[in-house]
Structure formats: C-alpha cells, structure tokens
Design an enzyme around this catalytic site. Structure first.
Site, PDB file in Angstrom:
ATOM      1  N   LYS A 282      -7.020  -4.958   2.081  1.00 13.78           N
ATOM      2  CA  LYS A 282      -6.836  -5.861   3.212  1.00 13.78           C
ATOM      3  C   LYS A 282      -8.095  -6.701   3.434  1.00 13.78           C
ATOM      4  CE  LYS A 282      -3.745  -2.849   5.893  1.00 13.78           C
ATOM      5  NZ  LYS A 282      -2.602  -3.768   6.067  1.00 13.78           N
ATOM      6  N   ARG A 356       6.256   2.678   3.472  1.00 14.88           N
ATOM      7  CA  ARG A 356       7.597   2.976   2.952  1.00 14.88           C
ATOM      8  C   ARG A 356       7.542   4.012   1.828  1.00 14.88           C
ATOM      9  NH1 ARG A 356       8.219  -3.234   1.593  1.00 14.88           N
ATOM     10  NH2 ARG A 356       6.768  -3.194   3.361  1.00 14.88           N
TER      11      ARG A 356
END
Length: 502
Positions: A282, A356
């Site tokens: 990130k 996920r």
C-alpha cells in the site's frame, strides 16, 4: 456510568417531574417556543417560557440551556434541550441530537446524577429511545487514551443517569435498558480493539479476548494454531500469513443460548490485525489506519460480548480467521496459485486483496455447523467506500426467497438502530471479471465494481447455506480529527440476533 429507570405515575405526570430530587433534570423545548409536557410541568415560575421567549435557547434540535434553582422544582438544575419543530412526536434525528447535547453538557457538570425526561419519538418504541440515550451517553465518556503517559483532561461529570418513563412501561423499560447497556458494552469492546495499535492487538490478543468472553459469559472458545490450520488444508488463509512472523489464529467462539438442536447463526469476522498490502504494498500515507482491518473481527467479538451479557436465547457461533499481511522474502507473490479449504484454486493477482483469501476458508469451515444463516463482516474494499461513503455498510447476498428474507432482517435491524446498510447487487455477469487462465478464479476482478466482485468471490464458498456479506470498510472507523473506531456494526448485528431470538 450507571443507568436506571425512573417511573412516573400517569395520574400525576404533569406535576411529578417537579418533585424529582436530582442534580439535573433534562427536558425538551420546541422551536415554536412551546414546551414539552415535562418542561411545562416544571415551569410554575415561568422561567423556562421566558428563556425561550428571550431567545436564550431557540429550540432548534441539539441546542441546550442550563437553568439553576427554579422555583418549586426539587432538581438543582434544569437542562433544556431543543427538539426542533413541534409535532405529535419528536423525529429520530431531533431526539438523537437532543440526547447528544445532554450528554455533552452533563459530562461537564458537578452534579452526581441526572434524570432524562424527554417525549416519545415518532414511529419508535420506548426501547429505541432508551437505546439511543444509553449509546449517546456512553459515547460521550468513551476514551481512547489508555496508552498515553498523560491522560486527556476530562471532568468528573454525571455518574448516574435515570430515564423517566410511565409506570405502566416499567417492565419493558428495564428490559430495554439491560439490552442497551449490554449493546454499549459490546460497542466499547469493539472500539477498544480497533483503536489498539497493531503491536498490541495481534491475532494472539484477539484469541485471548475471545477466551475471556467465553470465561465471562459461559461460552465455548477454541483457538486453532498454524499446524491445526494446515491440517484443515486452509491454503488460502495460510497464504496471507507467509510474510509475517506473527502467528495466525483461527478462533471459534460458541454461544449456546438456544435449544440444543436449533441451527446456529454463524458470524464470520475478518481479522487482519495489520494490512501492509503484502508484496502489493500500500501507499505509505494513511497506512497506519490499516490497524482497523480487523474491524470485522472486532465487531463480531463485541456482538458476542453483548449477547453473552444479555443471555440471548439463540445459538450463535463466531468464526474469526486472524493474521497479519506483511511483505518479506517468504511472502506470497502476485501470480502465485493457492488451494482453498474447499479445493478450489485461486490465482493471487494482488496480495492486497487478502481479506477474501482468509474469509473464503472460514466460510467453508462454517459448513460443519449446518447453520441457519451465515453473515460475514469485513473491512473488505475501498470500492465500497467509493460507492456508499461512510453512512451505510454494503450488504450483499444472493437473490432468492431465503436470502431476500435474510437481507430484509439485516436491513431492518440497521434501520432500528441507525447502523444502516444498503443492499448491493450480486449477479452472474460480475463473475466474468474473476476468470483466470491458470486457476479456478482470480482473487480480484479489476477496478470496476470492486466491492461487488469481492462479494462474488466470497459467494462461491457459500453454496451450502443462507449467507450475507457486510462490507464495513466505510463505517468501521473514522479518519482525521475524529480518528477512531465507531463500534459499527455491533448495533446492527446485535439487534438482528435479538430479533431472531424473538
């Protein structure tokens, strides 16, 4: 802060408030210079009406004015709070603004106790007003300075708050108050966990929190370590843990409040205690907020604490996969293919789409409980923030009778509490974006409809039960000057379970 119910005899309601001995009594006034029934009952001297007429308080929702030593009033102080325009009943927004204003003012008073005597709310029952009052007051005293060497300055404020209700409503009010306090306690736990730095709130800390809840509320906790997770063949979950030295945990917490044979509701919470993005690193700005990426796990634990305190007569199981997502020489790479517990293979195109990857194995694990319903909760996608902002959580589920009913229950619980959600689509067309040339699916579907393709990914692991997904990326925490965990969606989840228990 201690809360209680103060009953008022209906026959003497117009004058009963004058006789209440307390440090402060809170009553409402309206914008058209009218007094609520409780305010009118206190105003023998005419001082309240005079304050309104003079403009010292406008009556606009959320305004307030403190008066002292009114003639023929037993309370030492009278706090006037604005309720907006006069109507048959007060609006939800006006009531919330009024109790928030009262909470702020009472937090700075020298009084030890106070009584809240506000009118009923339009289209809401007494339980709603009590819950809103308790949550507002608890929010006003919540502190996040536990790790500061010098604590933030705070006044002593009011310690005891009584809510005035008609004597005929006493039993219902006391039950609602007990539930409201339990809910506030659950929200506080969620906020405390979320606000902790990632070197404190590790997967092990979440596991120990679950064990403490189990001990305190007679639940059953099981915590699986890496070897046990490997034995279950949770290759997708474990792929996220490859780059960190912090050990992963798989937490199962069972509240057996219903009948033995009743199918449980399963809550699955994403517990990434810090998300660097892994190899798909990130940007540095704002990365500190990725300590909040365990917001799903925190809200599930807060909900379990709340229903434990309530002794809710429902079987509920929390399933929490928790780990860090870090870059290192051993970290999972973009392009790697992993095998999930279900046997389905996943091409990892972006290691920052890790939530996920841990949830899909937890959703497969949930099959063993033969659940009545499964709700997963996750700070899953920035795309959901783009779609819905910070007001509504995203709600995703299949479209058929069972799933539409589950969605309706969750949406209704959100509206009951103000912890709202908005239903988003899941359609077969979106699955095209998850196609992979080399595995059963890719873990991302590109920028278009990112929150939807993430939900479609999870949906592939939920075919054997009724399921819903809550994306709380926009609602679990605030940034900027108000930075901190919100405690959402504990109100939605807890009320959903209360309604299920009937």
């Amino acid at each position: 802060m201690d809360f209680s119910i103060k009953t008022i005899d209906a026959k003497s309601a117009s004058t009963a408030h004058k006789a209440i001995k307390t440090g402060c009594i809170v009553v409402g006034v309206y914008e058209n210079k009218k007094l609520s029934a409780a305010a009118a009952g206190l105003d023998k001297s005419g001082d309240i009406a005079a304050a309104l007429k003079s403009g010292d308080i406008t009556g606009k929702a959320g305004t307030s004015l403190l008066l002292r030593k009114l003639a023929d009033v037993a309370a030492e102080r009278v706090l006037l709070v604005g309720l907006g325009e006069e109507a048959a009943a007060v609006s939800e927004k006006a009531y919330n603004l009024a109790v928030q204003a009262a909470a702020r003012t009472l937090a700075g008073l020298g009084a030890n106790d106070a009584v809240i005597a506000l009118p009923e709310v339009k289209d809401r029952d007494l339980g709603w007003s009590i819950r809103s009052t308790v949550v507002a007051f608890r929010e006003s005293i919540f502190r996040a300075d536990g790790l500061k060497s010098k604590k933030d300055t705070s006044t002593s404020g009011v310690k005891k708050v009584a809510i005035a209700v008609a004597a005929t409503d006493a039993t219902a009010a006391k039950n609602a108050l007990a539930q409201s306090v339990a809910l506030a306690n659950g929200m506080d736990l969620t906020k405390e966990l979320g606000n902790l730095p990632p070197n404190f709130c590790t997967p092990t800390h979440l596991a120990n929190t679950a064990k403490k809840i189990a001990t305190d509320y007679k639940m059953v906790a099981e915590v699986l370590d890496r070897k046990q997770i490997q034995a279950l063949k949770m290759g997708s979950f474990l792929s996220v843990t490859n780059g960190t030295v912090e050990p992963p945990k798989f937490i199962v917490l069972k509240h057996n409040g219903g009948k033995v044979k009743d199918a449980p509701v399963v809550l699955v919470g994403k517990g990434i205690t810090f998300d660097s993005g892994g190899i798909s690193l990130k940007a540095g700005a704002g990365m500190d907020e990725m300590k909040y990426d365990m917001g799903g796990a925190a809200s599930v634990l807060g909900t379990m604490r709340a229903i434990g305190e309530m002794k809710l007569k429902l079987n509920v199981i929390a399933v929490i996969p928790t780990c860090e997502n870090m870059p290192s020489g051993s970290a999972t790479r973009p392009g790697d293919i992993v095998t999930s517990m279900s046997g389905q293979t996943i091409e990892i195109l972006n290691t920052d789409a890790e939530g996920r990857l841990i949830l899909c194995d937890a959703l497969t694990y949930a099959e063993r409980f033969k659940p009545a319903a499964v709700v997963d909760v996750a700070t899953l996608t920035g795309a959901c923030v783009t779609s819905l902002g910070h007001h509504n959580s995203g709600l995703f589920t299949r479209h058929d009778e069972a799933h539409d009913q589950l969605a309706a229950e969750l949406l209704a619980a959100g509206k009951q509490t103000g912890d709202t959600a908005w239903r988003m689509p899941i359609e077969e067309a979106y699955n095209e974006q998850l196609k992979s040339n080399f595995a059963d699916m890719a873990n991302i579907g590109g920028p278009a409809g990112g929150s939807i393709t993430a939900a479609c990914f999870l949906e592939r692991y939920t075919k054997k039960y009724t399921w819903a997904h809550l994306d709380i990326a926009g609602t679990a925490w605030k940034s900027g000057a108000a930075k901190g965990s919100t405690g959402r969606p504990v109100p939605l989840l807890t009320t959903f379970l209360i309604n299920r228990a009937g």
